[in-house]
Scaffold this motif. Structure first.
Motif, short mmCIF file in Angstrom:
data_model
loop_
_atom_site.label_atom_id
_atom_site.label_comp_id
_atom_site.label_asym_id
_atom_site.label_seq_id
_atom_site.Cartn_x
_atom_site.Cartn_y
_atom_site.Cartn_z
N UNK A 309 0.84 -1.20 -0.13
CA UNK A 309 0.08 0.08 -0.05
C UNK A 309 1.07 1.16 0.14
N UNK A 310 1.99 1.26 0.65
CA UNK A 310 2.73 2.34 0.79
C UNK A 310 3.39 2.77 -0.66
N UNK A 311 3.95 1.56 -1.19
CA UNK A 311 4.72 1.86 -2.62
C UNK A 311 3.34 2.20 -3.51
N UNK A 312 2.41 1.99 -3.42
CA UNK A 312 1.28 2.37 -4.33
C UNK A 312 1.13 3.94 -4.13
N UNK A 313 0.82 4.15 -2.81
CA UNK A 313 0.72 5.59 -2.24
C UNK A 313 1.87 6.63 -2.54
N UNK A 314 2.92 6.28 -2.79
CA UNK A 314 4.34 6.81 -3.23
C UNK A 314 4.35 7.19 -4.86
N UNK A 315 3.64 6.33 -5.69
CA UNK A 315 3.97 6.53 -6.68
C UNK A 315 3.49 8.00 -7.38
N UNK A 316 2.54 8.55 -6.88
CA UNK A 316 2.04 9.82 -7.49
C UNK A 316 3.36 11.13 -7.09
N UNK A 317 4.28 10.59 -6.42
CA UNK A 317 5.50 11.42 -6.15
C UNK A 317 6.31 11.42 -7.05
N UNK A 318 6.05 11.92 -8.20
CA UNK A 318 6.98 12.24 -9.16
C UNK A 318 6.76 13.74 -9.88
N UNK A 319 7.76 14.12 -10.42
CA UNK A 319 7.91 15.41 -11.00
C UNK A 319 7.81 15.23 -12.54
N UNK A 320 7.65 14.13 -13.23
CA UNK A 320 7.74 14.00 -14.50
C UNK A 320 6.85 14.75 -15.13
N UNK A 321 5.48 14.78 -14.69
CA UNK A 321 4.32 15.48 -15.34
C UNK A 321 4.25 16.95 -15.05
N UNK A 322 4.99 17.33 -14.05
CA UNK A 322 4.75 18.61 -13.65
C UNK A 322 5.69 19.88 -13.84
N UNK A 323 7.10 19.15 -13.78
CA UNK A 323 8.39 19.99 -13.95
C UNK A 323 8.30 20.90 -15.02
#
Length: 395
Positions: A309-323
């Motif tokens: 569950x933690x791994x799934x919850x962490x996936x959105x923490x990426x700058x790929x689509x917002x940088x």
């Protein structure tokens, strides 16, 4: 919370923390973290070295006993001290030792509540007796409140950029003072520090857990400052550790942020979570304090119950689509041997910042002493890089 008895014999074969502090990476790194506060009067070298000499490598209970014992001894000496400034600095050191003692406790450990109360109280006592100007505040947010402390600079600070500092995966509001505030004040800057969901007292006191949409708590903090003070012409947002994601994320959605610092870089947190999940497949890893702490803290701060569950919850923490939305000047700091974040993420982030006014990357190598995560143990190096960048870009 007892000291090692003076007459206790420590077997020569016992593994104690005096060889590069510890062989265990978490114990070594957290020792560096405690020592890092020396420059801001938040630690003393031999106090910390003496404490860790009683800690067998990887023994979390001994860690708590050693640092809580050090905190108590530091506090106990204050009453006999006649100098107010020495008293203030002693309280600041006690705060750091309580914070360090609490760090490796399991989230549900009954000792956390008392330790947390003592570390915050010690910090407030220290600021008061040391005469450090500050303004504590909380503001409503969701079902709880955000916490912040504003430290005005010396005369003329209003004409300089406002520095805003937020921590990361395990930081507290109070420790941010030692990270940068004193160094900034010495150079004439005011600093606004804050906690969002998942951090420090916001997590412990209000139960708010992390959100990838970090622009929301950051906007609320900046709104508060504008309402109670003024709107700065230039605002520099620094994110420490996991804040290397949080601060750039906020900058992508808030044009008031004219400069953003990833201290250190954190472009994609999901890939890091995958690495820990792979390590957890090894049965022996269940006894490794590095992994136990990382998983416990993830579940606690993200509001989940299991590692998947933690791994799934962490996936959105990426700058790929917002940088690409970041228009501010960007400074990326990198430790060559960061044990959390691969240095390669710096180049990924730099390439993604296509709309930024400028992007600079500073990498600290092993010989510089700044190769650790967030340059712990070499604070003066990243301070020099950061303040030089401000002068070039904003003054």
């Amino acid at each position: 919370m007892t000291d090692v008895p003076k007459n206790s014999a420590i077997p020569e074969t016992a593994d104690h923390g005096l060889s590069r502090f510890f062989r265990n990476q978490t114990f070594h790194f957290q020792t560096l973290r405690a020592l890092n506060d020396i420059a801001a009067n938040g630690a003393d070298l031999n106090e910390v070295l003496t404490a860790i000499s009683a800690i067998p490598d990887g023994n979390t209970d001994a860690w708590f006993d050693a640092f809580s014992g050090l905190a108590i001894r530091t506090e106990d000496r204050i009453a006999a001290c006649a100098d107010p400034l020495s008293k203030g600095y002693a309280w600041l050191r006690a705060h750091n030792y309580w914070r360090t003692a609490e760090f490796l406790l399991r989230p549900d450990d009954a000792r956390r509540k008392t330790t947390w109360t003592r570390e915050v109280s010690a910090f407030d006592n220290g600021l008061k007796l040391a005469g450090i100007a500050h303004e504590r505040f909380t503001i409503p947010y969701g079902t709880g409140r955000l916490r912040g402390i504003f430290y005005p600079g010396p005369d003329g600070w209003q004409e300089k950029p406002l520095i805003v500092l937020v921590g990361g995966y395990d930081s507290t509001l109070e420790e941010l003072y030692f990270v940068l505030v004193k160094a900034a004040h010495d150079r004439g800057y005011g600093v606004l520090t804050y906690e969002g969901p998942g951090q420090g007292g916001v997590l412990r006191e209000y139960g708010l857990t992390f959100t990838p949409e970090w622009e929301k708590p950051t906007s609320a903090i900046l709104d508060y400052f504008e309402t109670t003070h003024f709107r700065p012409e230039k605002t520099i947002l620094i994110g420490m550790s996991m804040g290397g994601y949080l601060a750039p994320r906020a900058a992508a959605f808030d044009s008031r942020i004219t400069g953003v610092v990833a201290y250190d870089v954190l472009f994609d947190m999901g890939s890091i979570a995958d690495r820990y999940a792979a390590l957890a497949q090894n049965p022996a890893a269940a006894k490794n304090p590095d992994l136990v702490w990382a998983v416990d803290n993830a579940c606690w701060t993200l509001g989940v119950s299991t590692l998947p569950e933690a791994v799934a919850a962490i996936r959105p923490y990426t700058l790929k689509d917002v940088a690409a939305k970041i228009t501010a000047d960007v400074l990326i700091l990198v430790g060559e041997h960061d044990h959390f974040i691969p240095a390669s993420q710096a180049e990924d982030f730099k390439k993604a910042c296509t709309a930024a006014r400028s992007v600079e990357t500073v990498t600290f190598d092993t010989l510089s002493g700044g190769a650790e995560h967030c340059q712990l143990g070499a604070q003066t190096l990243w301070h020099a890089a950061f303040f030089s960048w401000i002068i070039r870009r904003f003054n």
